[in-house]
Design a protein around this motif. Structure first.
Motif, PDB file in Angstrom:
ATOM      1  N   CYS A 131      51.793  18.726 112.379  1.00 16.33           N
ATOM      2  CA  CYS A 131      50.730  18.291 111.395  1.00 16.33           C
ATOM      3  C   CYS A 131      49.668  18.802 112.080  1.00 16.33           C
ATOM      4  N   LEU A 132      49.419  19.113 113.299  1.00 22.06           N
ATOM      5  CA  LEU A 132      48.048  19.747 114.185  1.00 22.06           C
ATOM      6  C   LEU A 132      48.312  21.141 114.168  1.00 22.06           C
ATOM      7  N   SER A 133      49.356  21.986 113.737  1.00 25.03           N
ATOM      8  CA  SER A 133      49.448  23.458 114.011  1.00 25.03           C
ATOM      9  C   SER A 133      48.639  24.017 113.118  1.00 25.03           C
ATOM     10  N   PRO A 134      48.178  23.943 111.838  1.00 21.91           N
ATOM     11  CA  PRO A 134      47.634  24.810 111.259  1.00 21.91           C
ATOM     12  C   PRO A 134      46.029  24.797 111.189  1.00 21.91           C
ATOM     13  N   THR A 135      45.302  25.867 110.840  1.00 19.84           N
ATOM     14  CA  THR A 135      43.761  26.125 111.204  1.00 19.84           C
ATOM     15  C   THR A 135      43.409  25.534 110.061  1.00 19.84           C
ATOM     16  N   ASP A 136      42.200  24.797 109.869  1.00 19.88           N
ATOM     17  CA  ASP A 136      41.780  24.239 108.714  1.00 19.88           C
ATOM     18  C   ASP A 136      40.737  25.243 108.202  1.00 19.88           C
ATOM     19  N   PRO A 137      41.164  25.356 106.693  1.00 17.20           N
ATOM     20  CA  PRO A 137      39.965  26.436 105.858  1.00 17.20           C
ATOM     21  C   PRO A 137      38.747  25.748 105.833  1.00 17.20           C
ATOM     22  N   VAL A 138      38.750  24.462 105.894  1.00 16.24           N
ATOM     23  CA  VAL A 138      37.381  23.867 105.339  1.00 16.24           C
ATOM     24  C   VAL A 138      36.378  23.809 106.534  1.00 16.24           C
ATOM     25  N   LEU A 139      36.990  23.435 107.869  1.00 18.43           N
ATOM     26  CA  LEU A 139      36.192  23.633 109.114  1.00 18.43           C
ATOM     27  C   LEU A 139      35.968  25.047 109.235  1.00 18.43           C
ATOM     28  N   ALA A 140      37.094  25.963 109.103  1.00 19.31           N
ATOM     29  CA  ALA A 140      37.078  27.342 109.390  1.00 19.31           C
ATOM     30  C   ALA A 140      35.841  28.031 108.687  1.00 19.31           C
ATOM     31  N   ALA A 141      35.749  27.659 107.491  1.00 16.31           N
ATOM     32  CA  ALA A 141      34.520  28.272 106.340  1.00 16.31           C
ATOM     33  C   ALA A 141      33.283  27.856 106.968  1.00 16.31           C
ATOM     34  N   SER A 142      33.118  26.902 107.775  1.00 17.54           N
ATOM     35  CA  SER A 142      31.839  26.589 108.269  1.00 17.54           C
ATOM     36  C   SER A 142      31.268  27.634 109.566  1.00 17.54           C
ATOM     37  N   VAL A 143      32.420  28.339 109.959  1.00 19.10           N
ATOM     38  CA  VAL A 143      32.209  29.120 111.139  1.00 19.10           C
ATOM     39  C   VAL A 143      32.145  30.537 110.607  1.00 19.10           C
ATOM     40  N   VAL A 144      32.870  31.022 109.503  1.00 16.11           N
ATOM     41  CA  VAL A 144      32.830  32.342 109.052  1.00 16.11           C
ATOM     42  C   VAL A 144      32.006  32.864 107.802  1.00 16.11           C
ATOM     43  N   THR A 145      31.338  31.734 107.491  1.00 16.50           N
ATOM     44  CA  THR A 145      30.416  32.151 106.382  1.00 16.50           C
ATOM     45  C   THR A 145      28.890  31.912 106.531  1.00 16.50           C
ATOM     46  N   GLY A 146      28.186  32.183 105.792  1.00 14.02           N
ATOM     47  CA  GLY A 146      26.473  32.161 105.937  1.00 14.02           C
ATOM     48  C   GLY A 146      26.143  33.310 106.559  1.00 14.02           C
ATOM     49  N   ASP A 147      25.013  33.534 106.501  1.00 11.24           N
ATOM     50  CA  ASP A 147      24.043  34.670 106.785  1.00 11.24           C
ATOM     51  C   ASP A 147      24.154  34.744 108.527  1.00 11.24           C
ATOM     52  N   ALA A 159      37.420  37.866 108.383  1.00 11.51           N
ATOM     53  CA  ALA A 159      38.621  37.740 107.428  1.00 11.51           C
ATOM     54  C   ALA A 159      39.863  37.587 108.205  1.00 11.51           C
ATOM     55  N   LEU A 160      40.186  37.522 109.454  1.00 12.37           N
ATOM     56  CA  LEU A 160      41.441  37.342 109.939  1.00 12.37           C
ATOM     57  C   LEU A 160      41.415  35.740 109.959  1.00 12.37           C
ATOM     58  N   LEU A 161      40.156  35.002 110.468  1.00 11.51           N
ATOM     59  CA  LEU A 161      40.226  33.562 110.417  1.00 11.51           C
ATOM     60  C   LEU A 161      40.328  33.025 109.235  1.00 11.51           C
ATOM     61  N   THR A 162      39.837  33.669 108.092  1.00 10.81           N
ATOM     62  CA  THR A 162      39.845  33.105 106.764  1.00 10.81           C
ATOM     63  C   THR A 162      41.381  33.386 106.253  1.00 10.81           C
ATOM     64  N   ALA A 163      41.843  34.623 106.531  1.00  9.48           N
ATOM     65  CA  ALA A 163      43.354  34.637 105.852  1.00  9.48           C
ATOM     66  C   ALA A 163      44.324  33.714 106.592  1.00  9.48           C
ATOM     67  N   GLU A 164      44.095  33.757 107.935  1.00 17.48           N
ATOM     68  CA  GLU A 164      44.989  32.849 108.588  1.00 17.48           C
ATOM     69  C   GLU A 164      44.729  31.300 107.951  1.00 17.48           C
ATOM     70  N   SER A 165      43.687  30.861 108.119  1.00 18.43           N
ATOM     71  CA  SER A 165      43.455  29.596 107.628  1.00 18.43           C
ATOM     72  C   SER A 165      43.882  29.274 106.300  1.00 18.43           C
ATOM     73  N   GLY A 166      43.673  30.293 105.264  1.00 15.65           N
ATOM     74  CA  GLY A 166      44.212  30.110 104.092  1.00 15.65           C
ATOM     75  C   GLY A 166      45.700  29.958 103.827  1.00 15.65           C
ATOM     76  N   ALA A 167      46.332  30.857 104.930  1.00 16.09           N
ATOM     77  CA  ALA A 167      47.819  31.036 104.565  1.00 16.09           C
ATOM     78  C   ALA A 167      48.657  29.975 105.310  1.00 16.09           C
ATOM     79  N   ASN A 168      48.207  29.651 106.507  1.00 12.55           N
ATOM     80  CA  ASN A 168      48.870  28.731 107.346  1.00 12.55           C
ATOM     81  C   ASN A 168      48.979  27.305 106.874  1.00 12.55           C
ATOM     82  N   ASP A 169      48.099  26.846 105.959  1.00 11.80           N
ATOM     83  CA  ASP A 169      48.039  25.555 105.597  1.00 11.80           C
ATOM     84  C   ASP A 169      49.359  25.311 104.510  1.00 11.80           C
TER      85      ASP A 169
END
Length: 407
Positions: A131-147, A159-169
């Motif tokens: 249950c704890l293994s995937p990277t969360d795309p919601v919390l990861a988005a706060s890191v990789v998005t924005g100016d 892109a790597l963090l985004t793709a990983e968090s989207g796929a591994n869920d």
């Protein structure tokens, strides 16, 4: 009066966050963190959960968190799939495969092994780890998005963090199912293997068909002037909802199907349309997390945490530090990352909505030991606080170190 007060509190908080949305990305504060704190305060005041008008039974809590996390994940993985061009994602196939096939399973093993120190049975610890293994795309988005992130972080790392968090869920659910089957001995191993294969392969097939068909439909509707501007903006959210329903009806992995549908749709959509729709998806996702994490904050099992005692905090520290950071650092060459990028990617593997979904999915499958919820929710709360407060400072630190190394 509790329900209007709840609406007012969450609504006002969301309006303030929206008005400060650009500045927020440079502060050690995120929308999930604000929602979590708000939920704790509202619960302590008896407004949300507990003895208030919105108090819930354990079964109601489980259903609420399972279905709300499922819907929020649907929106977030669709946004992740649209965030970068298909060409960018195609270049990341090999490193993402390493993250999914090595880093995520090892994260499950490490998290489960550390959970054993709490006295959990081996099978239950395996469920916790999965249950704890995937990277969360919601919390990861706060890191990789924005100016700030776009100026400070390399596009490939984002892109790597985004793709990983989207796929591994989506791919984490088979791990959860395998661990749950060990805990429940519910299926014959052969039957379980066929079921898991169908969950993954069926999800990919449904996602491809749904994404390609929707893109074709959008192009034709646009040529015939049948698609209005407003509906066009929310088309991918509707695609996410439709794909989720189709995948669940077929008994496949809905989250994985949505990510595949988003990638397939993006591959057959022009850049301006994709970026426009991604902006809407991200905005919905960014502010839907406030009420969701308010519910999470209200549902935190304080009594169960007290029963587990101080070792729970030590296990949380161990999981935060060891769950993926050492593995990503060791695999930096294979991932095409330098040490600085690997340290950043290894640290920011947050546990959030996806972990909540996995925990309550396992509950729905019959894993009813309360320690699963206790450990899972404690790590979600810790990750929301720790990763939420370190995101902006670490992004700035990354930029400063990069600047100091520039010729």
């Amino acid at each position: 009066m509790e329900l209007p007060l709840l609406y007012a509190t969450i609504g006002v908080a969301s309006v303030v966050l929206a008005l400060l949305s650009r500045r927020l990305r440079s502060l050690p504060v995120t929308e999930p963190l604000v929602g979590l704190v708000l939920g704790i305060v509202l619960a302590r005041a008896g407004i949300l959960g507990g003895s208030g008008a919105l108090g819930w039974t354990e079964a109601q809590r489980d259903t609420l968190l399972l279905e709300s996390s499922r819907l929020l994940l649907a929106a977030s993985v669709m946004a992740a799939a649209l965030r970068f061009s298909t060409g960018t994602l195609r270049d990341l196939v090999r490193p993402v495969a390493w993250m999914l096939l090595v880093v995520m399973p090892l994260a499950a093993v490490i998290s489960g092994a550390l959970s054993l120190t709490l006295g959990l049975p081996l099978a239950l610890a395996a469920v916790v780890g999965a249950c704890l293994s995937p990277t969360d795309p919601v919390l990861a988005a706060s890191v990789v998005t924005g100016d700030v992130a776009e100026k400070s972080l390399p596009q490939r790392l984002r892109a790597l963090l985004t793709a990983e968090s989207g796929a591994n869920d989506g791919l984490a659910l088979p791990l959860v199912a395998i661990a749950a089957s060990l805990a429940l001995t519910a299926r014959h191993p052969g039957e379980e293997a066929l079921h898991l294969a169908w969950q993954v392969l069926g999800a990919v097939a449904i996602g491809v068909v749904a994404g390609v068909a929707t893109a074709a439909g959008r192009r034709r509707a646009s040529r015939e002037h049948d698609l209005a501007a407003g509906p066009r903006l929310v088309l991918t959210l509707l695609l996410a909802l439709a794909t989720l329903g189709l995948a669940r009806l077929a008994g496949t992995d809905g989250v994985l199907a949505i990510f595949v549908a988003g990638v397939a749709y993006g591959a057959r959509t022009d850049r301006s349309t994709r970026e426009e729709q991604d902006m809407v998806d991200e905005a919905v996702n960014r502010y839907a997390v406030v009420p969701f994490f308010a519910v999470v904050g209200a549902a935190l099992p304080w009594a169960d945490w007290a029963a587990l005692g101080p070792p729970l905090a030590l296990v949380a520290v161990g999981i935060l530090l060891l769950r993926r950071l050492p593995t990503v650092l060791l695999m930096a060459p294979a991932l095409g990352l330098d040490r600085r990028e690997a340290a950043f990617a290894g640290w920011f593997g947050p546990m959030g909505v996806s972990a909540v979904f996995s925990v309550f999915h396992a509950r729905d499958q019959g894993v009813d030991d309360p320690r699963l919820v206790a450990v899972g929710m404690f790590l979600v709360a810790c990750s929301t606080v720790v990763h939420g407060t370190t995101a902006a400072p670490f992004v700035r630190l990354f930029a400063r170190v990069a600047g100091s190394r520039s010729p």
